[in-house]
Design an enzyme around this catalytic site. Structure first.
Site, mmCIF file in Angstrom:
data_model
loop_
_atom_site.group_PDB
_atom_site.id
_atom_site.type_symbol
_atom_site.label_atom_id
_atom_site.label_comp_id
_atom_site.label_asym_id
_atom_site.label_seq_id
_atom_site.Cartn_x
_atom_site.Cartn_y
_atom_site.Cartn_z
ATOM 1 C CE LYS A 22 -10.270 1.680 5.153
ATOM 2 N NZ LYS A 22 -8.872 1.731 4.660
ATOM 3 C CD GLU A 43 -12.324 0.963 0.802
ATOM 4 O OE1 GLU A 43 -12.739 -0.050 1.365
ATOM 5 O OE2 GLU A 43 -11.115 1.209 0.665
ATOM 6 C CD GLU A 52 -7.975 4.598 7.173
ATOM 7 O OE1 GLU A 52 -7.055 5.392 7.437
ATOM 8 O OE2 GLU A 52 -7.783 3.465 6.709
ATOM 9 C CD GLU A 58 -2.746 -0.919 2.670
ATOM 10 O OE1 GLU A 58 -2.712 0.138 3.326
ATOM 11 O OE2 GLU A 58 -3.460 -1.884 2.988
#
Ligand SMILES: *[C@@H]1O[C@H](CO)[C@@H](O)[C@H](O)[C@H]1NC(C)=O
Ligand SMILES: *[C@@H]1O[C@H](CO)[C@@H](O)[C@H](O)[C@H]1NC(C)=O
Ligand SMILES: *[C@@H]1O[C@H](CO)[C@@H](O)[C@H](O)[C@H]1NC(C)=O
Ligand SMILES: *[C@@H]1O[C@H](CO)[C@@H](O)[C@H](O)[C@H]1NC(C)=O
Ligand SMILES: *[C@@H]1O[C@H](CO)[C@@H](O)[C@H](O)[C@H]1NC(C)=O
Length: 485
Positions: free
Chosen positions: A318, A315, A326, A265
């Site tokens: 999350k 997203e 985040e 990542e």
């Protein structure tokens, strides 16, 4: 009211065209979204943009099926919660491989790696996965061998960069974290014995986020280089190189200095914090892409970098325990539209291409009713309820919606809740303090989103049994909402 409001809120690529061999850049495809794009749409996006590899956190059937015959290489993750079961029983591991690897390979999914756990040794997990990760890794490897796929599919464990450290900050002083040192050496030996790579997640953004004195330019690969770090004959001009090479030193000291490394990542968020913005994200990701396409590598590991951008798409479900940023790691917004120009060098166009045929809900928004006073007793709890259930991470100091006034804040919260609930009229009431409108309340920097028609969700779909969508969840919380108001 301000106080209650705040507390509510708190609550690859490369051009490694070595004849006939293209390594490419990968992307992390996470699905913790209230309205994920349909998997076929996402796979088309990956192809349109020249991503050659994808990393999944879970072998979700709809995603795996969409990847069949896509020519995209896949790393499949195993959630940490499953490690104990896999560690305790060979049979469980064999069933996992049979169902989640072998059968998809038969269906034409090009699986290359199994990622056993996800950052299992993060200090915030308090050691919960220290006993189970290595045995689970061993059992999965045995199961891959037994299934006859171990030459194609390699095991690995994506680890957070906090599994190693350097007391002086110099890479050459790097070694594995003292409290897991021997475990790390055992895992590294096992990976090496099985021709498997070490996978590490490296986050220059977090360095900046955690330390107000961190020199900003040192977070980026190119640009002005204040505060370089000298280490022997090498001068490190950015934290990615220094961090990566700290790992190389740790591997060397363990006797496995040649173990291959995957950057599982890497990326930069665009909202939810003062350092999370479009400009920094573009500078970081374009710099990283440039490094990948140059084939330059790091000072201690010249050559190709094998990496997966984090992440592909925002997203909205999350956990924000790490921070409000985040939910904003995507190179694309929730609807698959690019946030900024990025040249993935294996793309045909040299710029990002958005998702095609996205179906949006109607052009309607939910806002705070103009005639209701800010001091109205219903308002504060309604707004914090909406934020807790929906997504207010774009509100706050130096975020994309920091230009909103107090009324704008409340409208933003109401709209987010309304859209996440598929524009159900009952989700734009808040005891009479909310109204729908067909006039877009967005400002030049702050987007009042219109939700998309949901593809297939994971966690959210599980919560909303029966395909009724989020409406069911709304009703489940209705009594709570009434109490709060
Ligand atoms: C396959 O993976 C899914 C998703 O992680 C999991 O729920 C399921 O239990 C796995 N199947 C087997 C047989 O282990
Ligand atoms: C870890 O421990 C801290 C402090 O004891 C606790 O607050 C936290 O919930 C724990 N986290 C996990 C994942 O167990
Ligand atoms: C590591 O790789 C280098 C270059 O390929 C080689 O010269 C060296 O012998 C290798 N070392 C080990 C320990 O395998
Ligand atoms: C994108 O990057 C590649 C490789 O670095 C380069 O050859 C190409 O010219 C770039 N395209 C654009 C539009 O900048
Ligand atoms: C809007 O909400 C954010 C996040 O709670 C807060 O920081 C900001 O001060 C609010 N703005 C106004 C004008 O109330």
């Amino acid at each position: 009211m301000m106080g209650r409001w705040s507390s509510g809120l708190l609550k690859v690529v490369s051009w490694l065209c070595l004849v006939g061999f293209v390594s490419g850049i990968g992307a992390n495809w996470g699905t913790q979204a209230s309205h994920p794009l349909p998997p076929n749409t996402v796979v088309q996006m990956l192809r349109d943009n020249g991503f050659q590899k994808v990393k999944l956190f879970d072998p979700e059937d709809s995603a795996m099926s969409a990847l069949s015959k896509s020519q995209i290489q896949v790393m499949v993750g195993i959630p940490n919660e499953m490690l104990a079961g896999l560690a305790s029983s060979m049979k469980v591991a064999e069933n996992w491989v049979s169902k989640n690897i072998s059968s998809y390979i038969k269906d034409g999914v090009d699986i290359r790696y199994v990622a056993v756990g996800n950052e299992p040794f993060l200090e915030t997990y308090n050691g919960s996965f220290l006993q189970t990760t290595f045995p689970a890794l061993q059992n999965i490897q045995s199961a891959l061998i037994k299934a006859g796929v171990s030459s194609q599919v390699k095991v690995t464990v994506p680890l957070n960069a906090d599994v190693y450290e350097s007391s002086s900050g110099k890479p050459s002083d790097g070694d594995f974290r003292a409290n897991i040192h021997d475990l790390m050496v055992a895992i590294v030996k096992f990976l090496s014995d099985n021709g498997a790579p070490f996978t590490v997640n490296i986050y220059p953004f977090i360095s900046l986020y955690n330390d107000p004195n961190f020199p900003v330019d040192y977070a980026f690969l190119y640009g002005p280089t204040a505060s370089p770090v000298g280490d022997g004959s090498i001068t490190y001009t950015n934290v990615f190189d220094a961090n990566h090479d700290t790992l190389v030193w740790a591997l060397q000291k363990s006797g496995f200095g040649n173990l291959s490394i995957i950057v599982g990542e890497i990326g930069w968020p665009t909202d939810g914090d003062m350092s999370a913005n479009i400009q920094y994200a573009q500078r970081f990701n374009q710099g990283f892409m440039q490094r990948v396409s140059s084939g330059q590598g790091t000072p201690l590991r010249p050559g190709a970098i094998d990496a997966y951008l984090f992440s592909l798409i925002d997203e909205d479900q999350k956990s924000i325990q790490p921070g409000n940023f985040e939910r904003h790691w995507g190179v694309f917004y929730y609807d698959g539209q690019p946030k900024y120009q990025l040249n993935i060098s294996t793309s045909k166009t040299g710029t990002l291409v958005g998702a095609k045929n996205v179906k949006y809900l109607d052009k309607k928004w939910c806002v705070f009713t103009p005639s209701v006073s800010l001091d109205d007793s219903r308002v504060a709890s309604a707004a914090s309820y909406a934020c807790a259930k929906a997504d207010c991470t774009s509100l706050g100091y130096k975020t994309s919606c920091s230009d909103l006034d107090a009324r704008g804040n409340i409208s933003y919260a109401f709209n987010s809740y309304y859209q996440i609930n598929d524009q159900d009229g009952r989700a734009c009431d808040f005891q009479g303090t909310a109204t729908t409108t067909d006039r877009d309340p967005s400002t030049s920097t702050c987007r009042f989103e219109i939700m998309i028609e949901a593809g297939s969700a994971t966690s959210w779909r599980l919560a909303a049994v029966g395909g009724q969508g989020v409406g069911l969840v709304f009703y489940a919380f209705l009594p709570l909402l009434l109490t709060l108001l």
